[in-house]
Design an enzyme around this catalytic site. Structure first.
Site, PDB file in Angstrom:
ATOM      1  N   TYR A  54      75.734  60.407  53.388  1.00  0.00           N
ATOM      2  CA  TYR A  54      74.939  59.737  52.351  1.00  0.00           C
ATOM      3  C   TYR A  54      74.557  58.333  52.785  1.00  0.00           C
ATOM      4  O   TYR A  54      75.061  57.821  53.792  1.00  0.00           O
ATOM      5  CB  TYR A  54      75.705  59.698  51.021  1.00  0.00           C
ATOM      6  N   ARG A  81      70.858  55.221  60.232  1.00  0.00           N
ATOM      7  CA  ARG A  81      72.300  55.489  60.143  1.00  0.00           C
ATOM      8  C   ARG A  81      72.556  56.870  59.550  1.00  0.00           C
ATOM      9  O   ARG A  81      73.487  57.561  59.956  1.00  0.00           O
ATOM     10  CB  ARG A  81      73.010  54.414  59.315  1.00  0.00           C
ATOM     11  N   ARG A  87      81.995  79.749  49.998  1.00  0.00           N
ATOM     12  CA  ARG A  87      82.992  78.871  50.615  1.00  0.00           C
ATOM     13  C   ARG A  87      83.692  79.518  51.809  1.00  0.00           C
ATOM     14  O   ARG A  87      84.317  80.564  51.675  1.00  0.00           O
ATOM     15  CB  ARG A  87      84.034  78.466  49.563  1.00  0.00           C
ATOM     16  N   HIS A  98      85.254  77.737  55.792  1.00  0.00           N
ATOM     17  CA  HIS A  98      85.256  76.490  56.566  1.00  0.00           C
ATOM     18  C   HIS A  98      84.186  76.417  57.673  1.00  0.00           C
ATOM     19  O   HIS A  98      83.539  75.395  57.821  1.00  0.00           O
ATOM     20  CB  HIS A  98      86.646  76.237  57.166  1.00  0.00           C
ATOM     21  N   LYS A 143      79.304  58.076  57.635  1.00  0.00           N
ATOM     22  CA  LYS A 143      79.210  57.857  56.183  1.00  0.00           C
ATOM     23  C   LYS A 143      79.233  59.217  55.484  1.00  0.00           C
ATOM     24  O   LYS A 143      78.196  59.746  55.060  1.00  0.00           O
ATOM     25  CB  LYS A 143      77.935  57.054  55.874  1.00  0.00           C
ATOM     26  N   GLU A 156      88.307  47.380  56.749  1.00  0.00           N
ATOM     27  CA  GLU A 156      87.170  47.006  55.899  1.00  0.00           C
ATOM     28  C   GLU A 156      87.630  47.117  54.457  1.00  0.00           C
ATOM     29  O   GLU A 156      88.832  47.151  54.194  1.00  0.00           O
ATOM     30  CB  GLU A 156      85.965  47.910  56.202  1.00  0.00           C
ATOM     31  N   LEU A 180      82.936  51.488  58.877  1.00  0.00           N
ATOM     32  CA  LEU A 180      81.528  51.854  58.820  1.00  0.00           C
ATOM     33  C   LEU A 180      80.722  50.704  59.440  1.00  0.00           C
ATOM     34  O   LEU A 180      80.965  49.539  59.087  1.00  0.00           O
ATOM     35  CB  LEU A 180      81.097  52.041  57.364  1.00  0.00           C
TER      36      LEU A 180
HETATM   37  N1  PLP Z   1      82.169  50.016  54.421  1.00  0.00           N
HETATM   38  C1  PLP Z   1      82.228  51.054  53.569  1.00  0.00           C
HETATM   39  C2  PLP Z   1      83.450  51.901  53.555  1.00  0.00           C
HETATM   40  C3  PLP Z   1      81.154  51.339  52.707  1.00  0.00           C
HETATM   41  O1  PLP Z   1      81.225  52.384  51.872  1.00  0.00           O
HETATM   42  C4  PLP Z   1      80.017  50.490  52.722  1.00  0.00           C
HETATM   43  C5  PLP Z   1      78.868  50.742  51.860  1.00  0.00           C
HETATM   44  O2  PLP Z   1      78.736  51.756  51.233  1.00  0.00           O
HETATM   45  C6  PLP Z   1      80.010  49.421  53.616  1.00  0.00           C
HETATM   46  C7  PLP Z   1      81.090  49.216  54.458  1.00  0.00           C
HETATM   47  C8  PLP Z   1      78.832  48.482  53.677  1.00  0.00           C
HETATM   48  O3  PLP Z   1      77.768  49.094  54.347  1.00  0.00           O
HETATM   49  P1  PLP Z   1      76.283  48.551  54.187  1.00  0.00           P
HETATM   50  O4  PLP Z   1      76.334  47.108  54.545  1.00  0.00           O
HETATM   51  O5  PLP Z   1      75.501  49.333  55.161  1.00  0.00           O
HETATM   52  O6  PLP Z   1      75.887  48.759  52.763  1.00  0.00           O
END
Ligand code: PLP
Length: 280
Positions: free
Chosen positions: A33, A52, A100, A102, A144, A176, A200
């Protein structure tokens, strides 16, 4: 329209739309997403978010049934249906629809879902607080994906403690936050975790690095720990929807908030960037 939904080419009122039970997003979270704000009916940093999403999909071996240009035009088509230009645009691509099991299903095509809801940016001068928590997520945080349970649990805990975010760490090493990246500033140097599989690669993070470059602030992309975070001059939390938040309390203790000049310079750069991109 107040809130709009989209599923494989069909638009509708978000709260009334339905998707198939056998979409693999429903029972496996098997998809990727993106989310980004819109202003004046312009999607912020659209190229970076679309790129991304393609990269996340490729890491999961999901082949989007459209090109980046086609996706961008579909996202824009959806946005233009909204009365207000100030929204959050969310979209996800699941592996497809199948009973369903895997392994990847053989005869199916990825499903594209989008949602647009009204959004107001936070006040960039309002400071925030955070808690620290052990990072219990898996080792593919660079992708993501839709699987967000540990992040949801962490965010709920932060909310219950009256905080804006949960700063996650693995055995002391800061990774993060639950839905944002976190960075520290010490003696005029910005330190941010490297873009490995533990975080991320945030788009707002990239913009913050650009802002540092424009303001003569050196950047170190390296691991740092909770002790360093607590001793830092500033703690910045970034995401596309929040741009830059200044964190001044961690686990109930004062932290950061000691380099106002750098905060102001970076904040102004980033908000001007957003304003220019979205034509005011
Ligand atoms: N880290 C995580 C786990 C996130 O879910 C997000 C945003 O959804 C970010 C960092 C920040 O990413 P961005 O700056 O691309 O919105």
């Amino acid at each position: 329209m107040q809130a709009l939904g989209y599923y494989n080419g069909e638009f509708g009122n978000l709260d009334e739309m339905r998707i198939p039970m056998t979409d693999r997003a429903v029972y496996y979270g098997d998809g990727v997403y993106e989310a980004t704000p819109t202003r004046n009916h312009i999607i912020y940093a659209i190229d970076e978010h679309v790129a991304r999403m393609f990269s996340s999909a490729s890491l999961l071996r999901i082949e989007p049934p459209f090109t980046p240009e086609e996706l961008k035009s579909e996202l824009n088509r959806m946005l233009q249906k909204m009365d207000s230009g100030e929204n959050v645009l969310y979209w996800q691509l699941s592996r497809g629809t199948a009973r369903r099991a895997h392994p990847f299903p053989e005869k199916t095509k990825p499903n594209l879902m989008m949602m647009i809801t009204p959004y107001r940016f936070p006040n960039p001068d309002e400071v925030v607080s955070a808690i620290t928590l052990e990072d219990t997520r898996f080792l593919h945080c660079n992708i993501k994906t839709l699987n967000l349970i540990p992040s949801i649990m962490a965010m709920q805990k932060a909310k219950e403690m009256g905080c804006y975010e949960a700063i996650l760490h693995r055995n002391g090493r800061v990774t993060e936050c639950s839905k944002s990246n976190v960075h520290i500033l010490k003696d005029g140097v910005l330190v941010t975790a490297p873009t490995d599989n533990l975080i991320l690669p945030g788009i707002a993070r990239r913009h913050l690095i650009e802002a540092c470059g424009a303001n003569g602030i050196k950047v170190e992309e390296r691991p740092y720990d909770v002790g360093e975070l607590m001793r830092s001059d500033e703690i910045f939390i970034t995401s596309s929807t929040s741009i830059l938040r200044r964190c001044v309390r961690v686990d109930g203790q004062d932290a950061g908030g000691r380099d106002t000049a750098s905060f102001e310079a970076l904040k102004n750069y980033l908000w001007n960037r957003l304003t220019e991109y979205t034509h005011g």
